[in-house]
Design an enzyme around this catalytic site. Structure first.
Site, PDB file in Angstrom:
ATOM      1  CB  ILE A  83      -0.964  -0.012   1.219  1.00 61.93           C
ATOM      2  CG1 ILE A  83      -1.860   1.229   1.267  1.00 61.93           C
ATOM      3  CG2 ILE A  83      -0.226  -0.166   2.531  1.00 61.93           C
ATOM      4  CD1 ILE A  83      -2.932   1.151   2.390  1.00 61.93           C
ATOM      5  CB  SER A  84       1.203   4.158  -2.242  1.00 66.69           C
ATOM      6  OG  SER A  84       1.070   3.371  -3.397  1.00 66.69           O
ATOM      7  CD  GLN A  85       6.198   8.129   1.547  1.00 68.78           C
ATOM      8  OE1 GLN A  85       6.844   7.659   0.604  1.00 68.78           O
ATOM      9  NE2 GLN A  85       6.544   9.228   2.167  1.00 68.78           N
TER      10      GLN A  85
END
Ligand code: SAH
Length: 228
Positions: free
Chosen positions: A60-62
């Site tokens: 899951i992206s930053q």
């Protein structure tokens, strides 16, 4: 105020300090419970500004990157948006609060099934998601006002994605540049194939890969969830 709310507010303040000034983007991020998208054993880190594993070797992206990608697309409530790389579905939900409809494509079917459960749980009805190869775009639903790709293209972005943008439309995509990755925005200037290109920030994404993933790909990742 509980610990989760405190952490969330701190993250939103951090995003503001890092240049996220679009209040619509900040409030969309406030509305999506990131703790529900991360592995149970990492809930404490859900509001840290870091990427986290979601299974199948993906992340899951930053939050800052999610916010920046969303902000530079200047999304309006009339926009039809294509997303490549549904992953956990977190970015999809942020978009769903801001636009008319999101079409999202994921090459790992187990991740897609998990994300679809989240869309139902959060009662977001303006999302259509499929398992497939997003490098081909979504020919039946094109053209799109905006395209967001959350996996990194090797060099140039797929031509199919550029083709499926409306004139005046924008795409945000990480691309490799001299062994590094950079987030790049393409704005389609008119009917012909000319684009205004802008580099936004250095990033680190998982690679954009062709074809639907076979069931065995990264099947032994310790963070895989079994879809019910
Ligand atoms: N937006 C996601 C980030 C997921 S990481 C989130 O918020 O959780 C990027 C995702 O892109 C991975 O799940 C990966 O499987 C997917 N991906 C990579 N290449 C793809 C392709 N060609 N088509 C569709 N999905 C792809």
């Amino acid at each position: 105020m509980n610990a989760e709310t405190t952490r969330k507010i701190r993250l939103i303040m951090h995003l503001r300090s890092m240049g996220i000034s679009d209040t619509k983007v900040l409030s969309a991020m406030e509305r999506v419970p990131r703790e529900e998208f991360v592995p149970k054993q990492m809930i404490d880190q859900a509001y840290e500004d870091i990427a986290l594993p979601i299974g199948r070797g993906q992340t899951i992206s930053q939050p800052l990157v999610v916010a920046m990608m969303t902000q530079v697309l200047e999304i309006s409530d009339r926009d039809k948006v294509l997303e490549i790389g549904t992953g956990s579905g977190y970015q999809t939900c942020v978009l769903a609060h801001l636009c008319r409809r999101v079409y999202s494509i994921e090459r790992h079917k187990p991740l897609l099934l998990q994300a679809e459960k989240m869309f139902d749980r959060l009662k977001l009805r303006n999302i259509t998601a499929i398992a497939g190869d997003g490098m081909k775009g979504w020919p039946d639903q094109q053209p799109f006002d905006k395209i967001i790709c959350t996996a990194c293209a090797q060099g140039e972005p797929p031509q199919a994605l550029l083709d499926q943008l409306k004139p005046g439309g924008m795409m945000i995509i990480p691309v490799t540049k001299d062994n590094h990755q950079v987030l790049r925005r393409y704005k389609k200037e008119g009917e012909d194939d000319t684009f205004a290109v802008k580099d936004v920030m250095p990033v680190r994404f998982v690679p954009l890969l062709p074809n639907l993933a076979p069931a065995t790909e990264n099947a032994d990742d310790e963070f895989n969830k079994i879809p019910a």
